[in-house]
Design a protein around this motif. Structure first.
Motif, PDB file in Angstrom:
ATOM      1  N   PRO A  10       0.810  -1.186   0.000  1.00 55.83           N
ATOM      2  CA  PRO A  10       0.000   0.000   0.000  1.00 55.83           C
ATOM      3  C   PRO A  10       0.852   1.247   0.000  1.00 55.83           C
ATOM      4  O   PRO A  10       0.342   2.343   0.077  1.00 55.83           O
ATOM      5  CB  PRO A  10      -0.751  -0.123   1.330  1.00 55.83           C
ATOM      6  CG  PRO A  10       0.210  -0.822   2.212  1.00 55.83           C
ATOM      7  CD  PRO A  10       0.959  -1.770   1.317  1.00 55.83           C
ATOM      8  N   ASP A  11       2.144   1.092  -0.052  1.00 52.87           N
ATOM      9  CA  ASP A  11       2.993   2.225   0.209  1.00 52.87           C
ATOM     10  C   ASP A  11       3.938   2.513  -0.937  1.00 52.87           C
ATOM     11  O   ASP A  11       5.000   3.057  -0.770  1.00 52.87           O
ATOM     12  CB  ASP A  11       3.802   1.984   1.490  1.00 52.87           C
ATOM     13  CG  ASP A  11       4.079   0.534   1.702  1.00 52.87           C
ATOM     14  OD1 ASP A  11       4.217   0.144   2.853  1.00 52.87           O
ATOM     15  OD2 ASP A  11       4.133  -0.211   0.725  1.00 52.87           O
ATOM     16  N   ASN A 274      -2.797   6.558   3.397  1.00 52.35           N
ATOM     17  CA  ASN A 274      -3.198   5.698   4.505  1.00 52.35           C
ATOM     18  C   ASN A 274      -4.077   6.432   5.510  1.00 52.35           C
ATOM     19  O   ASN A 274      -5.022   5.869   6.054  1.00 52.35           O
ATOM     20  CB  ASN A 274      -1.959   5.132   5.201  1.00 52.35           C
ATOM     21  CG  ASN A 274      -1.251   4.098   4.344  1.00 52.35           C
ATOM     22  OD1 ASN A 274      -1.844   3.476   3.483  1.00 52.35           O
ATOM     23  ND2 ASN A 274       0.040   3.929   4.582  1.00 52.35           N
ATOM     24  N   ALA A 317      -4.557  -0.629   4.897  1.00 48.11           N
ATOM     25  CA  ALA A 317      -3.574  -1.401   4.123  1.00 48.11           C
ATOM     26  C   ALA A 317      -3.853  -2.894   4.269  1.00 48.11           C
ATOM     27  O   ALA A 317      -3.442  -3.508   5.255  1.00 48.11           O
ATOM     28  CB  ALA A 317      -2.156  -1.084   4.601  1.00 48.11           C
ATOM     29  N   ARG A 421      -5.042  -2.536  -3.109  1.00 54.64           N
ATOM     30  CA  ARG A 421      -3.854  -1.916  -2.528  1.00 54.64           C
ATOM     31  C   ARG A 421      -4.224  -1.177  -1.252  1.00 54.64           C
ATOM     32  O   ARG A 421      -3.527  -1.227  -0.250  1.00 54.64           O
ATOM     33  CB  ARG A 421      -3.233  -0.935  -3.511  1.00 54.64           C
ATOM     34  CG  ARG A 421      -1.997  -0.242  -2.970  1.00 54.64           C
ATOM     35  CD  ARG A 421      -1.487   0.810  -3.942  1.00 54.64           C
ATOM     36  NE  ARG A 421      -1.365   0.284  -5.277  1.00 54.64           N
ATOM     37  CZ  ARG A 421      -0.439  -0.591  -5.645  1.00 54.64           C
ATOM     38  NH1 ARG A 421       0.444  -1.033  -4.782  1.00 54.64           N
ATOM     39  NH2 ARG A 421      -0.392  -1.033  -6.869  1.00 54.64           N
ATOM     40  N   THR A 422      -5.331  -0.433  -1.328  1.00 53.93           N
ATOM     41  CA  THR A 422      -5.810   0.287  -0.158  1.00 53.93           C
ATOM     42  C   THR A 422      -7.256  -0.091   0.082  1.00 53.93           C
ATOM     43  O   THR A 422      -8.014  -0.381  -0.849  1.00 53.93           O
ATOM     44  CB  THR A 422      -5.716   1.810  -0.351  1.00 53.93           C
ATOM     45  OG1 THR A 422      -6.378   2.171  -1.555  1.00 53.93           O
ATOM     46  CG2 THR A 422      -4.269   2.267  -0.403  1.00 53.93           C
TER      47      THR A 422
END
Length: 432
Positions: A10-11, A274, A317, A421-422
């Motif tokens: 997620p990053d 996030n 996440a 992903r998120t």
């Protein structure tokens, strides 16, 4: 990201377009004790993983901790679902974040230009140790603590604007602009110079299939913006994080230009992406549980522990950043060959009844020690204190200022981002 897939980290983001951003779980095989053995296919319902990923992950977790997964793009990976295995793998030095250890033909994660790729989430020691040490000298607890009053002022200003309306989309009007303002305050971006970060990050995380060039354009726009910003901070340093990162040094060592650019990008992306979804998901969870909401309103001092449980219950996440074994490793009794992609499911781990009793119930009094929403091991989130600060203040101000807050649409009509992903809402209609 295509709704039929399960992503990795997620990053990080992929400006090259949607196809390199498509790992994992269209088809899932049962655990394979011998790498390369054929495994029966268990098709995961993509709608289930988007609207309610927890039911799908629960089925996988109970079938076995580790699963061989293949995405709709045909790239294979290994998905880890049980808490103890996920926690151990997060801290296992044999699982590298460096794509140089990725085997050919597997999912390598997301491609970024070199100037945005030299960040902590793509590094192993000793580079990771060096860069984190340098950044920690600038990104101090004292600097984060100084943001408490600006965060509350920003939250109040946003609530002042939306309070007379009686109803609003809480994502667009509150959860999204708050972290953008905070990150810009932290980095030293003047309000007049703040571009549309949200459109850029949305283009990177959920590329439009009709415009595959959109993600690349967004990455280019971010790269150009940070290049201008860094040049300005070198010429006119100020009391902000970016100026501090430029100035910091350790025994004649300092951050390179690519490292500075990559870290600024990471702070913006992770700090915004996030946090907006943590605020949105947490608000929805509270509105769906009147008893827990009432208990928090009655005792606002519980907001700190409440945020920890909300992060466990429905965090932003679903998966940690992808990893690559530097040697054959055994995870949950399954041998994963060196170089093959490993995806660690935080969403599945946080609903594992072996660690969290009655895990599908929101319990603001729960012992959440050991939750993994902010990572574990040497890659534990550097911005964790800021994420906690923002979310605590955002929720506290919201509940204090809007006592009649309620959902303004049936839960089953809420729309989630078409991305694994998120975990985040496209909109959160509320009335008050």
């Amino acid at each position: 990201m295509d709704a039929r897939t399960t992503p990795a980290e997620p990053d990080a983001v992929d400006p090259a377009g949607p196809r390199t951003d498509q790992p994992a779980a269209a088809a899932v095989g049962a655990p394979s004790r011998t790498p390369g053995d054929p495994a029966p296919t268990d098709v995961v319902d993509p709608g289930e993983l988007l609207a309610d990923p927890y039911a799908g992950y629960a089925r996988l977790r109970e079938a076995g901790s580790v699963h061989r997964v293949v995405g709709t793009d045909g790239l294979p990976a290994w998905l880890v679902t049980r808490y103890e295995d996920v926690r151990h793998a997060l801290a296992d030095p044999r699982l590298s974040l460096d794509k140089a250890h990725a085997a050919p033909g597997g999912y390598r994660g997301l491609a970024l230009p070199p100037a945005l790729d030299a960040n902590l989430l793509n590094m192993d020691p000793p580079d990771h140790t060096r860069v984190r040490r340098l950044v920690s000298q600038a990104f101090t607890p004292r600097r984060v603590a100084r943001l408490r009053e600006p965060v509350r002022r920003t939250a109040d200003a946003l609530l002042d604007a939306l309070a007379p309306l009686g109803r609003t989309d809480l994502i667009a009007a509150y959860a999204a602009p708050l972290p953008i303002a905070v990150i810009c305050e932290l980095l030293g971006v003047a309000e007049s110079d703040r571009p549309d970060f949200r459109s850029w990050t949305d283009a990177l995380v959920v590329p439009d299939p009709a415009r595959p060039e959109g993600a690349k354009e967004a990455a280019g726009a971010l790269l150009a913006f940070f290049a201008r910003l860094l040049a300005r901070k070198r010429a006119e340093p100020a009391d902000d994080l970016l100026s501090a990162m430029i100035a910091v040094r350790d025994e004649e060592d300092r951050l390179s230009e690519d490292e500075l650019m990559s870290l600024a990008f990471l702070i913006l992306f992770a700090g915004y992406e996030n946090t907006v979804h943590l605020i949105g998901n947490a608000t929805l969870a509270l509105l769906r549980d009147p008893a827990q909401l009432a208990a928090l309103r009655a005792d606002p001092a519980r907001i700190g522990p409440a945020v920890e449980e909300l992060a466990r219950y429905d965090g932003p996440a679903p998966l940690a950043i992808r990893r690559f074994p530097v040697e054959d490793v055994v995870i949950g009794g399954v041998t994963v060959p060196a170089g093959e992609t490993v995806l660690l499911s935080l969403a599945a781990a946080h609903r594992d009844p072996r660690r969290f009793p009655d895990p599908d119930r929101l319990d603001l009094g729960r012992d959440t020690s050991g939750h993994l929403a902010l990572g574990h091991g040497i890659h534990y989130c550097l911005g964790a204190p800021l994420a906690r600060l923002e979310t605590e203040i955002a929720l506290a101000a919201l509940l204090e200022r809007l006592p009649g807050l309620a959902l303004d649409t049936p839960v089953d009509r809420l729309r989630w981002r078409p991305s694994m992903r998120t975990r985040g809402l496209l909109a959160l209609p509320v009335r008050y």
